[in-house]
Write an enzyme that holds these catalytic residues in place. Sequence first.
Site, PDB file in Angstrom:
ATOM      1  N   GLY A   1       0.831  -1.274   0.112  1.00 33.31           N
ATOM      2  CA  GLY A   1       0.089   0.121  -0.007  1.00 33.31           C
ATOM      3  C   GLY A   1       0.807   1.227  -0.046  1.00 33.31           C
ATOM      4  N   ASN A   2       0.266   2.252   0.121  1.00 39.42           N
ATOM      5  CA  ASN A   2       0.807   3.668   0.335  1.00 39.42           C
ATOM      6  C   ASN A   2       0.431   4.495   1.361  1.00 39.42           C
ATOM      7  OD1 ASN A   2      -0.775   5.542  -0.996  1.00 39.42           O
ATOM      8  ND2 ASN A   2      -0.650   4.021  -2.692  1.00 39.42           N
ATOM      9  N   ARG A   3       0.908   5.604   1.454  1.00 37.40           N
ATOM     10  CA  ARG A   3       0.973   6.571   2.618  1.00 37.40           C
ATOM     11  C   ARG A   3      -0.398   7.494   2.342  1.00 37.40           C
ATOM     12  NH1 ARG A   3       6.552   9.173   4.132  1.00 37.40           N
ATOM     13  NH2 ARG A   3       5.078  10.210   5.566  1.00 37.40           N
TER      14      ARG A   3
ATOM     15  N   ALA B   1      -3.751   7.488  -4.946  1.00 41.29           N
ATOM     16  CA  ALA B   1      -2.395   7.258  -5.217  1.00 41.29           C
ATOM     17  C   ALA B   1      -2.556   5.710  -5.423  1.00 41.29           C
ATOM     18  CB  ALA B   1      -1.511   7.351  -4.045  1.00 41.29           C
TER      19      ALA B   1
END
Length: 418
Positions: A220-222, A287
């Site tokens: 995943g990402n932030r 994102a």
Amino acid sequence: MDTAPGSPAAPDRPRVVLGVSGGIAAYKACELLRRFTESGHDVTVVPTAAALEFVGAATWAALSGKPVATDVWSQVHEVPHVRIGQSADLVVVAPATADLLGKAAHGLADDLLTNTLLTARCPVVLAPAMHTEMWEHPATQENVATLRRRGVLVLEPAEGRLTGADTGKGRLPEPGEIFEVASQVLARAGSANLQDLAGRHVVVSAGGTREYLDPVRYLGNRSSGLQGYALARAAVARGAEVTLVAANVTLADPVGAKVVRVESTAQLREAVLGAAATADAVVMAAAPADFRPVSTSEAKIKKSEDGSAPDIVLQQNPDILAELSADRPRPGAVIVGFAAETGDASGDVLAHARAKLARKGCDLLVVNDVSGGKVFGSAENEAVILDTDGGATPVPRGSKSALSHVIWDEVATRLETD
Ligand code: CTP
């Protein structure tokens, strides 16, 4: 202290009229009132007689610091039925019942609130709340359409639990969300066209996608989703119909937006492309994970005895923004991308961003400098908006909501010249 209803406010405090009509959700307007007063607004509460059946005059007077009246016969020498509306900077009615919407649409004026609505020349925001059947009734829907056509911002009710055990569309949106949108309307009160996205459908993606390795682990990402949610709210405040495709975001639903929840990039792609078929603008603030595992294990991947790590083979995800831009679901739609960039030996942030704008083929690219973890999860943002004519609009550090409005300004200009 001047205490008559509609009495002059301190010159620097925006004057808000909070109309409350007679629905069970009237109690939620107390919280809305607090939000306005605590943020420095001068609030005059104008309840209907029916609203006082739910929350008494003493509560409104105590919370607003002013007496309240429901009819036009109190302090007649002050002509409050004219003055309150004339001197308001914003009128918000929450909850707005079916009866109130009907009266407002037809110009009836049989109490102080309906008189105020007729005399007000400032922006008006109505937050309806009623049972689903009443909201869906053609009479109500025609009244809503009439009011919207006249430039009134009528918020869509939320879905959920209604007065009894039943659920459906008709709940008053959360007071904090009404406050956010109303504040944005107030902030733009001087604009030539407050509702410049009225009649437009916009799609906003938000958050970060997850690609599962097994039932409990993911790549995943932030991304927090804050910027996408701010864009959705800002578009609602400008009158748009908004579809918000949210990937793993834990924020409260923005008032009035249709929220579609997704997890993976494939789901995000499907939801965005589907909604884009009728969209005038698509803003890709999400994102999406660029890669996904070639296969997802159905069982949790176990640690090995010998301490070796599993080989995880990744494949690239489709680029939704590039796909949308190359094969526009709706001709003339404005496509906006975001770029989170850091400078490196091969070029600075803007050089990378210009190359990305060309590569993606979108109309506008909102560029964030994310060196050192800036932006993620923050309420503020600083950006440059690049366009395909070589233009660059710097947006100084400010709220994500302020940046959202600059983005919609750019989108609205492009839609106008369509
Ligand atoms: N985006 C997309 N689909 C993807 C990846 C990104 O639609 N699979 C969109 C994002 O929503 C954003 C824009 O593309 O609007 C730019 O994302 P970014 O991660 O900066 O671009 P990448 O193409 O991943 O470029 P880079 O090689 O710099 O990572």
